[in-house]
Design a protein around this motif. Sequence first.
Motif, PDB file in Angstrom:
ATOM      1  N   GLY A   1       0.781  -1.231   0.000  1.00  0.00           N
ATOM      2  CA  GLY A   1       0.000   0.000   0.000  1.00  0.00           C
ATOM      3  C   GLY A   1       0.811   1.278   0.000  1.00  0.00           C
ATOM      4  O   GLY A   1       0.262   2.363   0.214  1.00  0.00           O
ATOM      5  N   HIS A   2       2.112   1.183  -0.244  1.00  0.00           N
ATOM      6  CA  HIS A   2       2.949   2.375  -0.243  1.00  0.00           C
ATOM      7  C   HIS A   2       2.959   3.052  -1.616  1.00  0.00           C
ATOM      8  O   HIS A   2       2.750   2.414  -2.643  1.00  0.00           O
ATOM      9  CB  HIS A   2       4.385   2.021   0.152  1.00  0.00           C
ATOM     10  N   LYS A   3       3.242   4.341  -1.603  1.00  0.00           N
ATOM     11  CA  LYS A   3       3.436   5.107  -2.831  1.00  0.00           C
ATOM     12  C   LYS A   3       4.918   4.977  -3.186  1.00  0.00           C
ATOM     13  O   LYS A   3       5.788   5.275  -2.363  1.00  0.00           O
ATOM     14  CB  LYS A   3       3.073   6.570  -2.603  1.00  0.00           C
ATOM     15  N   VAL A   4       5.201   4.520  -4.405  1.00  0.00           N
ATOM     16  CA  VAL A   4       6.585   4.257  -4.791  1.00  0.00           C
ATOM     17  C   VAL A   4       6.904   4.951  -6.110  1.00  0.00           C
ATOM     18  O   VAL A   4       6.115   4.914  -7.052  1.00  0.00           O
ATOM     19  CB  VAL A   4       6.841   2.740  -4.958  1.00  0.00           C
ATOM     20  N   GLU A   5       8.075   5.562  -6.148  1.00  0.00           N
ATOM     21  CA  GLU A   5       8.594   6.136  -7.387  1.00  0.00           C
ATOM     22  C   GLU A   5      10.008   5.619  -7.591  1.00  0.00           C
ATOM     23  O   GLU A   5      10.797   5.568  -6.653  1.00  0.00           O
ATOM     24  CB  GLU A   5       8.609   7.661  -7.327  1.00  0.00           C
ATOM     25  N   LYS A   6      10.296   5.253  -8.821  1.00  0.00           N
ATOM     26  CA  LYS A   6      11.639   4.783  -9.166  1.00  0.00           C
ATOM     27  C   LYS A   6      12.325   5.823 -10.031  1.00  0.00           C
ATOM     28  O   LYS A   6      11.743   6.327 -10.993  1.00  0.00           O
ATOM     29  CB  LYS A   6      11.557   3.456  -9.914  1.00  0.00           C
TER      30      LYS A   6
ATOM     31  N   VAL B   1      11.227   6.898   2.691  1.00  0.00           N
ATOM     32  CA  VAL B   1      12.122   5.760   2.515  1.00  0.00           C
ATOM     33  C   VAL B   1      12.910   5.972   1.228  1.00  0.00           C
ATOM     34  O   VAL B   1      12.340   6.372   0.211  1.00  0.00           O
ATOM     35  CB  VAL B   1      11.328   4.432   2.393  1.00  0.00           C
ATOM     36  N   ILE B   2      14.223   5.706   1.279  1.00  0.00           N
ATOM     37  CA  ILE B   2      15.046   5.761   0.069  1.00  0.00           C
ATOM     38  C   ILE B   2      15.757   4.423  -0.086  1.00  0.00           C
ATOM     39  O   ILE B   2      16.402   3.933   0.847  1.00  0.00           O
ATOM     40  CB  ILE B   2      16.077   6.906   0.106  1.00  0.00           C
ATOM     41  N   VAL B   3      15.622   3.852  -1.267  1.00  0.00           N
ATOM     42  CA  VAL B   3      16.306   2.612  -1.618  1.00  0.00           C
ATOM     43  C   VAL B   3      17.444   2.972  -2.564  1.00  0.00           C
ATOM     44  O   VAL B   3      17.215   3.603  -3.589  1.00  0.00           O
ATOM     45  CB  VAL B   3      15.340   1.621  -2.305  1.00  0.00           C
TER      46      VAL B   3
ATOM     47  N   GLY C   1      10.401  -5.130   0.074  1.00  0.00           N
ATOM     48  CA  GLY C   1       9.433  -4.105  -0.289  1.00  0.00           C
ATOM     49  C   GLY C   1       8.120  -4.268   0.453  1.00  0.00           C
ATOM     50  O   GLY C   1       7.537  -3.300   0.920  1.00  0.00           O
ATOM     51  N   LEU C   2       7.674  -5.493   0.576  1.00  0.00           N
ATOM     52  CA  LEU C   2       6.421  -5.788   1.251  1.00  0.00           C
ATOM     53  C   LEU C   2       6.459  -5.354   2.718  1.00  0.00           C
ATOM     54  O   LEU C   2       5.475  -4.887   3.267  1.00  0.00           O
ATOM     55  CB  LEU C   2       6.127  -7.286   1.160  1.00  0.00           C
ATOM     56  N   HIS C   3       7.626  -5.472   3.337  1.00  0.00           N
ATOM     57  CA  HIS C   3       7.766  -5.152   4.761  1.00  0.00           C
ATOM     58  C   HIS C   3       8.392  -3.779   4.987  1.00  0.00           C
ATOM     59  O   HIS C   3       8.781  -3.463   6.113  1.00  0.00           O
ATOM     60  CB  HIS C   3       8.573  -6.241   5.464  1.00  0.00           C
ATOM     61  N   SER C   4       8.466  -2.979   3.929  1.00  0.00           N
ATOM     62  CA  SER C   4       9.072  -1.657   4.066  1.00  0.00           C
ATOM     63  C   SER C   4       8.139  -0.680   4.768  1.00  0.00           C
ATOM     64  O   SER C   4       6.977  -0.900   4.947  1.00  0.00           O
ATOM     65  CB  SER C   4       9.451  -1.109   2.686  1.00  0.00           C
TER      66      SER C   4
END
Length: 178
Positions: free
Chosen positions: A32-37, A78-80, A175-178
């Motif tokens: 359910g997170h908003k993610v941008e790559k 969060v930053i990956v 990712g699932l547990h981020s």
Amino acid sequence: MKNILVISASPRKGGNSDVLCDEFIKGAQQAGHKVEKIFLRNFKVNYCTGCGVCNSTHKCVQKDDMAEIMDKMVNADVIVFATPVYFYTMDAQLKTLIDRTVPRYTEMVNKEVYYILTAADTNAANLEKTVESIRGFTLDCLDGAVEKGILYGTGVWDKGEVQSSAHMKTAYEMGLHS
């Protein structure tokens, strides 16, 4: 819901670290997170020239895509950081990005950080130099940064080879547990 920024420093579209970024993203979106790559290869990020202007202005004099990327880094929860490992350190694309954060890195506070590393080397311990170099930025320079996970994508060399490895599941679960 967290705002997650995934920075893929792979110079190869579909490269191993880039593929793992996409798996991380699938897990994070499932959660359910908003993610941008940001695929750095598609952005123009010049080398830092060490001119020092940003020390007083907090703005870089260079006109490239780094200002846009820094806005995203400042606003992310969060930053990956994902990189292939070249000669036991991060690739030039990620190092260049880190060097260019000087104008605003003090605004990048309370971030959760993840690292995705890929290498042909099969021994994860040999990637610790790379982790330490990234930590020099994240944990030593970003106030309140918390390291949440490291994916050691060892034993992959050929483009896309990681797709048939257990690293895919690890990336998804991170990712699932981020």
